[in-house]
Design a protein around this motif. Structure first.
Motif, short mmCIF file in Angstrom:
data_model
loop_
_atom_site.label_atom_id
_atom_site.label_comp_id
_atom_site.label_asym_id
_atom_site.label_seq_id
_atom_site.Cartn_x
_atom_site.Cartn_y
_atom_site.Cartn_z
N GLU A 447 44.46 35.00 38.15
CA GLU A 447 43.76 35.69 37.08
C GLU A 447 42.27 35.37 37.02
OE1 GLU A 447 44.49 34.14 33.04
OE2 GLU A 447 46.10 32.96 33.98
N THR A 448 41.87 34.23 37.62
CA THR A 448 40.44 33.87 37.60
C THR A 448 39.64 34.66 38.63
OG1 THR A 448 40.76 32.05 39.18
CG2 THR A 448 41.02 31.56 36.83
N GLN A 449 40.33 35.31 39.57
CA GLN A 449 39.64 36.04 40.64
C GLN A 449 39.64 37.55 40.41
OE1 GLN A 449 41.83 34.79 44.11
NE2 GLN A 449 40.63 32.91 44.36
N VAL A 450 40.15 37.98 39.28
CA VAL A 450 40.22 39.42 39.02
C VAL A 450 38.82 39.99 38.80
CG1 VAL A 450 41.04 41.18 37.41
CG2 VAL A 450 42.54 39.29 38.08
N HIS A 451 38.52 41.09 39.49
CA HIS A 451 37.20 41.73 39.41
C HIS A 451 37.24 42.85 38.38
CE1 HIS A 451 35.96 39.53 42.95
NE2 HIS A 451 36.95 40.07 43.66
N SER A 452 36.35 42.80 37.42
CA SER A 452 36.21 43.94 36.50
C SER A 452 35.46 45.06 37.21
CB SER A 452 35.44 43.52 35.25
OG SER A 452 34.09 43.19 35.59
N ASP A 453 35.45 46.26 36.63
CA ASP A 453 34.72 47.38 37.23
C ASP A 453 33.23 47.06 37.34
OD1 ASP A 453 37.08 48.73 37.41
OD2 ASP A 453 36.75 50.00 35.66
N PRO A 482 45.74 49.48 38.50
CA PRO A 482 45.57 49.19 37.07
C PRO A 482 44.19 48.62 36.77
CG PRO A 482 47.64 48.28 37.91
CD PRO A 482 46.84 48.70 39.10
N SER A 483 43.85 48.59 35.50
CA SER A 483 42.57 48.02 35.08
C SER A 483 42.58 46.50 35.28
CB SER A 483 42.32 48.35 33.60
OG SER A 483 43.27 47.67 32.79
N SER A 484 41.41 45.89 35.15
CA SER A 484 41.32 44.44 35.34
C SER A 484 42.15 43.69 34.30
CB SER A 484 39.85 44.00 35.27
OG SER A 484 39.28 44.34 34.01
N VAL A 485 42.24 44.21 33.09
CA VAL A 485 43.04 43.56 32.05
C VAL A 485 44.52 43.57 32.44
CG1 VAL A 485 43.78 43.71 29.64
CG2 VAL A 485 41.38 44.15 30.25
N GLU A 486 44.98 44.71 32.92
CA GLU A 486 46.39 44.82 33.32
C GLU A 486 46.68 43.97 34.55
OE1 GLU A 486 47.77 49.25 32.06
OE2 GLU A 486 46.12 49.14 33.51
N ARG A 487 45.75 43.91 35.49
CA ARG A 487 45.96 43.10 36.70
C ARG A 487 45.97 41.61 36.35
NH1 ARG A 487 41.75 46.25 38.62
NH2 ARG A 487 40.49 44.41 39.23
N ARG A 488 45.08 41.22 35.44
CA ARG A 488 45.04 39.81 35.03
C ARG A 488 46.34 39.42 34.32
NH1 ARG A 488 40.68 40.21 32.58
NH2 ARG A 488 39.29 39.58 34.26
N ARG A 489 46.85 40.32 33.49
CA ARG A 489 48.10 40.04 32.77
C ARG A 489 49.27 39.94 33.76
NH1 ARG A 489 48.38 44.47 29.76
NH2 ARG A 489 46.99 43.60 28.19
N ALA A 490 49.27 40.80 34.79
CA ALA A 490 50.37 40.78 35.77
C ALA A 490 50.32 39.49 36.59
CB ALA A 490 50.26 42.00 36.68
N LEU A 491 49.12 39.06 36.97
CA LEU A 491 49.00 37.81 37.74
C LEU A 491 49.41 36.61 36.90
CD1 LEU A 491 45.63 38.51 39.62
CD2 LEU A 491 47.91 38.34 40.65
N ARG A 492 49.08 36.64 35.61
CA ARG A 492 49.45 35.55 34.73
C ARG A 492 50.98 35.46 34.57
NH1 ARG A 492 47.17 37.18 30.24
NH2 ARG A 492 45.11 36.44 30.89
N ALA A 493 51.61 36.62 34.52
CA ALA A 493 53.06 36.66 34.36
C ALA A 493 53.80 36.23 35.62
CB ALA A 493 53.50 38.05 33.95
N ALA A 494 53.13 36.42 36.78
CA ALA A 494 53.77 36.08 38.05
C ALA A 494 53.75 34.60 38.33
CB ALA A 494 53.08 36.83 39.20
N VAL A 495 52.93 33.82 37.60
CA VAL A 495 52.82 32.38 37.83
C VAL A 495 54.06 31.68 37.30
CG1 VAL A 495 51.50 30.33 37.29
CG2 VAL A 495 50.32 32.46 37.77
#
Length: 495
Positions: A447-453, A482-495
């Motif tokens: 989630e720390t590497q997610v790029h916003s638009d 997905p947007s950066s918010v959705e990608r960050r949430r998905a990566l957080r859930a996968a941990v």
């Protein structure tokens, strides 16, 4: 300081669009069918206009003269353009000429074709009508194509496939023929078609009823083996052979009734919900043919350019008998309108030829090698090359068609997306930019590497790509990322 009304004189500069200029602008965007329709109306309305039905060999007949064309040095012939790679040799179309001819010049022939007279324009701006006009299925599909994230070659094939869709939403085209014509092969065309099958309305671009219903069932996640067997035997359903259907589908009476109910809830004509337009045969406005030495010869289709002349002899006869000021004003208005129309239509023909010639010069790779060699091209590039405004090029390419060795295409087909370089270098194709965006997002591991638009915009600008944030968002959404918010949430859930 006293307050009160007073008169002041001020000088200033401003652009005034005269009625004739408005008509000339409208004239550019008319199709050849609209052009012919208005010519007939003008011939009925204006007694000084006459259709030029004479053979070219009899142009020196004294009874009818060109209406003031010589005074403005407007040619009666439009030249073809010869292109060899990036080089363009235009014939001397600016000089006054009354008839076609030929000229030889070393590397290749310079062809001439007579530019006919004719034209049309509307007396009122149909802005309200355009706003209330129902969107057609073709327009709806092209809107989706614009954000589908396809490469330039795929977009070219997709545009051809969309143009082959009938009013019911079915694809009426031979994929083998399209692949051969565009030089890309059948598998490539099938791959593009699979993407188009995901467009709305669901079931569009199908080649038969079975495929149309299959697409709709697949979207509902109901295309199981039993339903697939039912679709493969729709003829038995039409004959109400329920016993045969139960055996083939491997279901009982209740399941079969449910399956048939599901079929009845589907739409066998997905395009019927959209506005339709009367079908007209398409005639090319411009022809392109390959000449010796790799030259591309571009010439107007004179059959789509009705010729209209001003009857000077009749004007001289009736003007002498005009007694009242109203009669004189009417004749003067008819003469001015007819003379302007003849000149403007000649200019329209030469403008179409000039724009088409530049498009052919820019896209000669497509003509020679196929759709994979379509280059990024926009209105500004063509406008700058020929010294015209972008809006003029846009109007000229609307509803105009060009016949090439690879088939008949609307002129707008050749305009493909590109992204400007922030360093002033060569532009980047939209597909290459989409690929970079996809690569950046695929490198995100937590989630720390997610790029916003906004971050993606900064990274691309450092790489020399001048792109706006909304364009990045549009490309990302077209690639179903997905947007950066959705990608960050998905990566957080996968941990």
């Amino acid at each position: 300081m006293s307050l009160g009304p007073r008169l002041e004189l001020r000088q200033g500069q401003g652009l005034v669009i005269t009625p004739q200029l408005q008509q000339a602008i409208k004239l550019l965007q008319l199709s050849n069918i609209e052009l012919e329709a208005f010519v007939e109306a003008e011939l009925e309305r204006n007694p000084l206009l006459q259709r030029d039905a004479e053979p070219e060999a009899e142009q020196d007949a004294p009874k009818v003269d060109r209406a003031e064309a010589a005074a403005d040095e407007m040619p009666d012939a439009a030249a073809t353009a010869d292109m060899d790679g990036g080089h363009e040799e235009l014939s001397p179309g600016e000089r006054d000429s009354g008839e076609g001819g030929e000229a030889a010049d070393g590397g290749g022939a310079i062809d001439w074709s007579r530019a006919g007279k004719g034209g049309s324009f509307e007396s009122e701006d149909d802005f309200e009508g355009r706003l209330s006009k129902e969107k057609t299925l073709s327009e709806h599909l092209h809107d989706q194509l614009a954000v589908a994230g396809l490469s330039e070659a795929e977009r070219g094939v997709a545009a051809v496939l969309i143009d082959a869709v009938d009013e019911g939403g079915y694809l009426r085209a031979d994929l083998d023929e399209i692949g051969e014509r565009l030089g890309c092969g059948m598998p490539f065309v099938e791959g593009v078609l699979s993407v188009l099958h995901g467009f709305e309305p669901t079931g569009v671009m199908a080649r038969d009823v079975r495929e149309c219903l299959s697409l709709q069932l697949r979207e509902k996640d109901r295309l199981d083996p039993a339903m697939d067997a039912l679709l493969a035997n729709l003829d038995l359903l039409a004959r109400r052979d329920m016993a045969g259907l139960k055996k083939l589908c491997g279901v009982d009476d209740e399941d079969l009734r449910d399956m048939i109910s599901e079929l009845r809830a589907l739409t066998p004509r997905p395009g019927a919900a959209f506005g339709g337009e009367p079908a007209h045969p398409v005639s090319p406005d411009v022809y392109v043919r390959e000449g010796p030495g790799g030259l591309w010869h571009v010439e107007l289709n004179t059959d789509t350019l009705p010729r209209v002349l001003v009857d000077q002899r009749y004007h001289a006869r009736v003007s002498g008998g005009a007694r009242t000021e109203a009669d004189k004003a009417f004749l003067s208005d008819c003469m001015a309108t007819a003379s302007w129309l003849v000149r403007s239509l000649d200019q329209r023909a030469r403008t179409i030829l000039k724009v088409a010639s530049e498009i052919v010069r820019q896209q000669d790779g497509f003509l020679a090698y196929g759709v994979q060699h379509l280059r990024p091209l926009n209105l500004k590039t063509v406008a700058d090359a020929i010294g015209m405004h972008e809006s003029t090029v846009s109007r000229v390419t609307s509803n105009k068609y060009i016949a090439t060795p690879r088939g008949l295409f609307e002129l707008k087909f050749f305009f493909t997306a590109s992204i400007a370089s922030s360093s002033g270098g060569e532009a980047h194709s939209a597909e290459s930019v989409r690929h970079r965006i996809r690569q950046l997002i695929e490198t995100e591991r937590d989630e720390t590497q997610v790029h916003s638009d906004d971050t993606i915009v900064d990274i691309l600008k450092e790489a020399g790509v001048d792109i706006a944030r909304r364009t990045v968002a549009k490309y990302r959404e077209a690639m179903r990322i997905p947007s950066s918010v959705e990608r960050r949430r998905a990566l957080r859930a996968a941990v």
